[in-house]
Design an enzyme around this catalytic site. Structure first.
Site, mmCIF file in Angstrom:
data_model
loop_
_atom_site.group_PDB
_atom_site.id
_atom_site.type_symbol
_atom_site.label_atom_id
_atom_site.label_comp_id
_atom_site.label_asym_id
_atom_site.label_seq_id
_atom_site.Cartn_x
_atom_site.Cartn_y
_atom_site.Cartn_z
ATOM 1 N N TYR A 188 0.827 -1.221 0.000
ATOM 2 C CA TYR A 188 0.000 0.000 0.000
ATOM 3 C C TYR A 188 0.863 1.274 0.000
ATOM 4 O O TYR A 188 0.836 2.052 -0.962
ATOM 5 C CB TYR A 188 -0.914 -0.062 1.222
ATOM 6 C CG TYR A 188 -1.779 1.157 1.491
ATOM 7 C CD1 TYR A 188 -2.463 1.817 0.474
ATOM 8 C CD2 TYR A 188 -1.932 1.622 2.798
ATOM 9 C CE1 TYR A 188 -3.271 2.915 0.757
ATOM 10 C CE2 TYR A 188 -2.744 2.707 3.079
ATOM 11 C CZ TYR A 188 -3.407 3.358 2.054
ATOM 12 O OH TYR A 188 -4.199 4.437 2.335
ATOM 13 N N ASP A 232 13.062 -12.093 -1.603
ATOM 14 C CA ASP A 232 12.627 -12.056 -0.208
ATOM 15 C C ASP A 232 13.606 -11.196 0.582
ATOM 16 O O ASP A 232 14.814 -11.225 0.346
ATOM 17 C CB ASP A 232 12.611 -13.485 0.356
ATOM 18 C CG ASP A 232 11.855 -13.563 1.656
ATOM 19 O OD1 ASP A 232 10.719 -14.059 1.636
ATOM 20 O OD2 ASP A 232 12.392 -13.119 2.698
ATOM 21 N N ILE A 233 13.084 -10.467 1.557
ATOM 22 C CA ILE A 233 13.912 -9.561 2.355
ATOM 23 C C ILE A 233 14.952 -10.343 3.174
ATOM 24 O O ILE A 233 16.003 -9.820 3.536
ATOM 25 C CB ILE A 233 12.998 -8.659 3.233
ATOM 26 C CG1 ILE A 233 13.720 -7.410 3.691
ATOM 27 C CG2 ILE A 233 12.429 -9.421 4.410
ATOM 28 C CD1 ILE A 233 13.920 -6.389 2.628
ATOM 29 N N TYR A 241 4.048 -6.154 16.997
ATOM 30 C CA TYR A 241 4.284 -5.338 15.803
ATOM 31 C C TYR A 241 5.097 -4.080 16.152
ATOM 32 O O TYR A 241 6.128 -3.792 15.535
ATOM 33 C CB TYR A 241 2.940 -4.956 15.163
ATOM 34 C CG TYR A 241 3.080 -3.865 14.138
ATOM 35 C CD1 TYR A 241 3.711 -4.111 12.930
ATOM 36 C CD2 TYR A 241 2.605 -2.572 14.395
ATOM 37 C CE1 TYR A 241 3.872 -3.102 12.000
ATOM 38 C CE2 TYR A 241 2.752 -1.566 13.472
ATOM 39 C CZ TYR A 241 3.392 -1.835 12.275
ATOM 40 O OH TYR A 241 3.567 -0.827 11.369
ATOM 41 N N PHE A 288 1.371 7.693 11.320
ATOM 42 C CA PHE A 288 0.096 7.633 12.012
ATOM 43 C C PHE A 288 -0.876 6.876 11.089
ATOM 44 O O PHE A 288 -0.475 5.873 10.517
ATOM 45 C CB PHE A 288 -0.304 9.037 12.491
ATOM 46 C CG PHE A 288 0.505 9.405 13.723
ATOM 47 C CD1 PHE A 288 1.896 9.585 13.633
ATOM 48 C CD2 PHE A 288 -0.073 9.464 14.974
ATOM 49 C CE1 PHE A 288 2.670 9.820 14.766
ATOM 50 C CE2 PHE A 288 0.697 9.709 16.109
ATOM 51 C CZ PHE A 288 2.057 9.888 16.009
ATOM 52 N N GLY A 299 -5.842 -2.660 23.368
ATOM 53 C CA GLY A 299 -4.641 -1.950 22.947
ATOM 54 C C GLY A 299 -4.907 -0.666 22.190
ATOM 55 O O GLY A 299 -3.969 -0.054 21.681
#
Ligand code: UDP
Length: 321
Positions: A12, A51-52, A141, A169, A283
């Site tokens: 995205y 792939d990373i 995360y 944000f 959370g």
């Protein structure tokens, strides 16, 4: 012409940043394994399917077409999933970033812009949030992003790596020309879920209207993804013109409640949004709003597309593409 390597460029925020880089006259190479991104989001000639975690593969990409800087998006982003499968998140987000930094060292690339998050602050004691608040993540995360910020800092202190960490944000909206947009599977973000509720008639569940805010729903700092993308260009230019390593919040400094977002969606789409109010989501702080004065003052950044109706209108155009 400067060339930038964008990891996670099929996702995205990565796909929008790639578009903004191309619009600004940069050459772009995208490294993505397409595990969560979309092949259709990248011009085929720019895409390297790697792939990373594949350090030699990343070195090859940077040696075939030398790059001036890396913008690193490739990471998993779902808070709930990170708590169910922490190993997946530590491996992909943390080990993946270390793999990338090692590859950059081997290829002699010294500038990196890193995709960080407001989740590094957890439940912040001060709002609007200044960058100076201590790390206090409350989920896996957020912890993975803290760990990578620290890794980058240590590589800066010891190896001359220069980094800008951008703490996002609430990224939202879509490219105004509908060349890219949000397409997560499963979708967890508020605005696309409200569109789905309108389309299907199945009510969206809204998480809590008993918060200490004016209308009782959570307040977030919604930032248009194209404004967010332009912050990366400012950051990359900062590094390429000799700027020191920095951490910046990327938000507008204005907050909207969940109820205000629902109202904006109804207004823009011209239909009521079926919804029910459920319990709070674990959370979720009541209010998360950025103090973005550093980014504005030091990088000269200012939002252009982040008015709430503009965010919703561009997202709706993409949703109906
Ligand atoms: N939200 C909601 N229902 C949903 C998804 C989100 O009420 O199905 C609320 C969420 O509690 C938060 C806001 O919408 O207050 C934005 O959430 P989102 O998941 O889009 O982004 P986050 O703030 O988690 O990064």
């Amino acid at each position: 012409m400067k060339r930038i390597l964008v990891t996670g460029g099929a996702g995205y925020i990565g796909s929008h940043t790639t578009l903004e880089l191309l619009d600004a006259g940069y050459d772009v190479v995208v490294a993505d394994n397409l595990s969560r991104g979309h092949r259709s989001a990248v011009e085929p000639a720019r895409l390297r399917e790697v792939d990373i975690l594949d350090t030699p593969g990343l070195v090859r990409v940077m040696q075939e077409q030398p790059v001036d800087a890396v913008i690193h998006f490739a990471a998993y982003i779902a808070v709930g999933e990170s708590m169910k499968d922490p190993g997946l998140y530590f491996r992909n987000n943390v080990s993946g970033s270390i793999s990338l930094v090692n590859a950059m060292q081997e290829a002699g690339v010294r500038n990196i812009v890193f995709s960080s998050t407001a989740a590094v602050y957890g439940m912040p004691a001060v709002v609007p949030i200044p960058e100076s608040l201590p790390y206090a993540p409350i989920n896996v995360y957020g912890e993975t992003k803290v760990m990578v910020e620290k890794v980058l800092d240590w590589f800066g202190q010891t190896q001359g790596l220069r980094s800008v960490c951008l703490r996002y944000f609430n990224a939202s909206g879509a490219d105004p020309a509908a060349r890219a947009g949000e397409d997560h599977e499963p979708e967890t973000h508020l605005i696309p879920l409200l569109f789905q509720a309108i389309e299907t008639g199945t009510p969206a569940t809204l998480f809590g209207n008993d918060y200490p805010t004016p209308d009782g729903s959570c307040i977030r700092d919604y930032i248009h993804v194209s404004d967010l993308a332009r912050a990366h260009i400012g950051a990359v230019e900062w590094l390429m013109t000799g700027g020191v390593s920095r951490r910046f919040n990327v938000g507008t400094g204005a907050g909207y409640s969940v109820q205000e977002v629902v109202d904006a969606v109804a207004r823009v789409v011209g239909k009521p949004v079926p919804h029910t109010w459920g319990p709070r989501r674990e959370g979720d702080p009541a209010t998360l709003v950025a103090d973005s004065s550093s980014l504005r003052n030091e990088l000269g950044w200012a939002p252009r597309d982040s008015a709430l109706d503009r965010i919703v209108e561009t997202a709706w155009r993409w949703y109906n593409r």
